[in-house]
Design an enzyme around this catalytic site. Structure first.
Site, PDB file in Angstrom:
ATOM      1  N   MET A  85      38.148 -44.724 -17.216  1.00 14.62           N
ATOM      2  CA  MET A  85      38.854 -43.445 -17.174  1.00 14.62           C
ATOM      3  C   MET A  85      38.790 -42.770 -18.547  1.00 14.62           C
ATOM      4  SD  MET A  85      41.908 -43.814 -14.486  1.00 14.62           S
ATOM      5  CE  MET A  85      43.055 -44.667 -15.526  1.00 14.62           C
TER       6      MET A  85
ATOM      7  N   ASP B  21      43.213 -55.982 -16.684  1.00 10.11           N
ATOM      8  CA  ASP B  21      43.714 -55.539 -15.380  1.00 10.11           C
ATOM      9  C   ASP B  21      43.322 -56.608 -14.350  1.00 10.11           C
ATOM     10  OD1 ASP B  21      44.509 -52.590 -16.067  1.00 10.11           O
ATOM     11  OD2 ASP B  21      42.565 -52.910 -16.984  1.00 10.11           O
TER      12      ASP B  21
ATOM     13  N   SER C  68      44.018 -47.596 -23.402  1.00 11.46           N
ATOM     14  CA  SER C  68      43.995 -46.167 -23.740  1.00 11.46           C
ATOM     15  C   SER C  68      45.418 -45.667 -23.957  1.00 11.46           C
ATOM     16  CB  SER C  68      43.333 -45.374 -22.608  1.00 11.46           C
ATOM     17  OG  SER C  68      42.083 -45.927 -22.310  1.00 11.46           O
TER      18      SER C  68
ATOM     19  N   HIS D 120      37.923 -47.377 -25.958  1.00 10.00           N
ATOM     20  CA  HIS D 120      38.269 -48.211 -27.116  1.00 10.00           C
ATOM     21  C   HIS D 120      37.368 -49.440 -27.111  1.00 10.00           C
ATOM     22  CE1 HIS D 120      40.287 -50.638 -24.123  1.00 10.00           C
ATOM     23  NE2 HIS D 120      41.050 -49.602 -23.763  1.00 10.00           N
TER      24      HIS D 120
ATOM     25  N   GLY E 197      37.526 -55.463 -16.674  1.00 13.22           N
ATOM     26  CA  GLY E 197      38.250 -56.212 -17.702  1.00 13.22           C
ATOM     27  C   GLY E 197      39.388 -57.030 -17.106  1.00 13.22           C
TER      28      GLY E 197
ATOM     29  N   HIS F 129      36.568 -51.270 -23.818  1.00 13.49           N
ATOM     30  CA  HIS F 129      35.533 -50.653 -22.976  1.00 13.49           C
ATOM     31  C   HIS F 129      34.137 -50.959 -23.535  1.00 13.49           C
ATOM     32  CE1 HIS F 129      38.961 -47.708 -22.190  1.00 13.49           C
ATOM     33  NE2 HIS F 129      38.655 -48.113 -20.971  1.00 13.49           N
TER      34      HIS F 129
ATOM     35  N   MET G  68      44.099 -54.152 -25.971  1.00 11.61           N
ATOM     36  CA  MET G  68      43.691 -52.757 -26.170  1.00 11.61           C
ATOM     37  C   MET G  68      43.856 -51.984 -24.874  1.00 11.61           C
ATOM     38  SD  MET G  68      40.533 -52.827 -28.695  1.00 11.61           S
ATOM     39  CE  MET G  68      40.776 -53.405 -30.346  1.00 11.61           C
TER      40      MET G  68
ATOM     41  N   GLN H  97      44.941 -42.680  -8.305  1.00 12.41           N
ATOM     42  CA  GLN H  97      45.503 -43.995  -8.626  1.00 12.41           C
ATOM     43  C   GLN H  97      46.754 -43.933  -9.497  1.00 12.41           C
ATOM     44  OE1 GLN H  97      41.759 -45.258 -10.658  1.00 12.41           O
ATOM     45  NE2 GLN H  97      43.134 -46.281 -12.094  1.00 12.41           N
TER      46      GLN H  97
ATOM     47  N   GLN I 156      43.524 -55.934 -10.701  1.00  8.70           N
ATOM     48  CA  GLN I 156      42.503 -54.973 -10.283  1.00  8.70           C
ATOM     49  C   GLN I 156      41.174 -55.699 -10.002  1.00  8.70           C
ATOM     50  OE1 GLN I 156      41.799 -50.838 -11.910  1.00  8.70           O
ATOM     51  NE2 GLN I 156      40.399 -51.974 -13.213  1.00  8.70           N
TER      52      GLN I 156
END
Ligand code: AMP
Length: 281
Positions: free
Chosen positions: A30, A151, A187, A34, A148, A37, A185, A61, A154
């Site tokens: 999204m 999450d 966002s 950082h 990652g 990502h 880390m 979401q 997810q």
């Protein structure tokens, strides 16, 4: 590096690559990129000849519209970061590209792992995630996609969605990237003040305490949850939303830790919702 905004353009690029026998590795994001990502992008290179990154702040979401509005957006900086990370194609669709007005798709259904934890506290969140990720998979047609472990739920939801919907995509889990102080880390960290960033370190410390208890032989899930709850209750600036020790595969509650378990938590710091987790065993 190529930046494309339409499904048609990306389809053309990846179809050509596929015809030449090249593998496509995909990192959906999204934006507001950082180092976490960037790790996914670098890891993607190990799984594909062509690395595709998408940047799309997916409205469906966000269960809280204010969170969507406040979500950081910095496309120019992100494109530069992708370039430096050696990404081949960046897909930056507009909303109407992802959600056309005449949309004949059947609405997504949730796998069981989407129901507890975040599923309970962010109603609708995983429906939005599944919807956008499956649309992106259909557009990008990757061989592998990287997600990652920050999450964690997810990743489990996507793994089960891929199985249930029969996508031929390998899902790669990438460990959580942390600041040198230990904060996961995110966002959303950019919305925290210096003080907030300091306070948020308590989350990782709580997870470390859970790991310590487990290493010492504690196998009672509730004892570990209680320890984290009481530890964080003493921390200034932290409003814990939930902490749970669950089966790492099903994400269902457990009483004794006999198989790999996940310690997952969500908390607010300065009104910003942060999540973190660790695996035990
Ligand atoms: P987002 O832009 O927040 O949707 O994240 C895009 C991808 O980056 C997801 O697969 C996240 O799990 C992953 N990600 C976000 N933060 C981190 C992190 N600290 N370490 C590793 N992966 C991360």
């Amino acid at each position: 590096m190529k930046q494309v905004t339409t499904s048609l353009e990306i389809n053309e690029a990846v179809s050509k690559a596929r015809l030449q026998g090249q593998k496509i590795a995909f990192v959906p994001t999204m934006g507001s990129l950082h180092a976490g990502h960037i790790t996914l992008m670098r890891e993607a290179r190990q799984h594909g000849d062509i690395v595709v990154v998408s940047i799309f702040v997916n409205p469906t979401q966000f269960n809280d519209p204010k969170d969507f509005e406040k979500y950081p957006r910095e496309l120019e900086k992100d494109l530069e970061k992708c370039r430096l990370a050696g990404v081949d194609i960046v897909f930056t669709p507009e909303r109407k590209e992802m959600y056309p007005v005449c949309d004949m798709r059947t609405p997504p259904t949730l796998p069981a792992v989407a129901l507890p934890l975040e599923g309970q506290f962010r109603p609708g969140h995983f429906l939005g995630v599944i919807d956008v990720v499956s649309r992106l998979f259909q557009i990008v047609q990757p061989h592998a996609a990287l997600f990652g472990m920050k999450d964690y739920q997810q990743v489990r939801v996507i793994e089960d969605m891929v199985k249930e919907r029969g996508f031929d995509v390998q899902i790669i889990r990438v460990p959580t990237m942390r600041t040198k102080e230990g904060l996961a880390m995110s966002s959303r960290n950019s919305r925290l003040s210096e003080e907030g960033l300091e306070q948020a370190l308590a989350l990782q410390k709580a997870l470390k305490a859970a790991q310590f208890l487990y290493d010492k032989g504690e196998r009672d899930a509730k004892a570990i949850e209680d320890k984290i709850r009481s530890g964080l209750a003493r921390q200034e600036g932290i409003q814990l939303e939930y902490v749970a020790v669950v089966d790492a595969d099903t994400l269902l509650p457990i009483s004794k830790i006999e198989k790999p378990a996940l310690v997952a938590l969500a908390a607010f710091v300065e009104g910003v919702r942060l999540i973190d987790n660790c695996l035990l065993g």
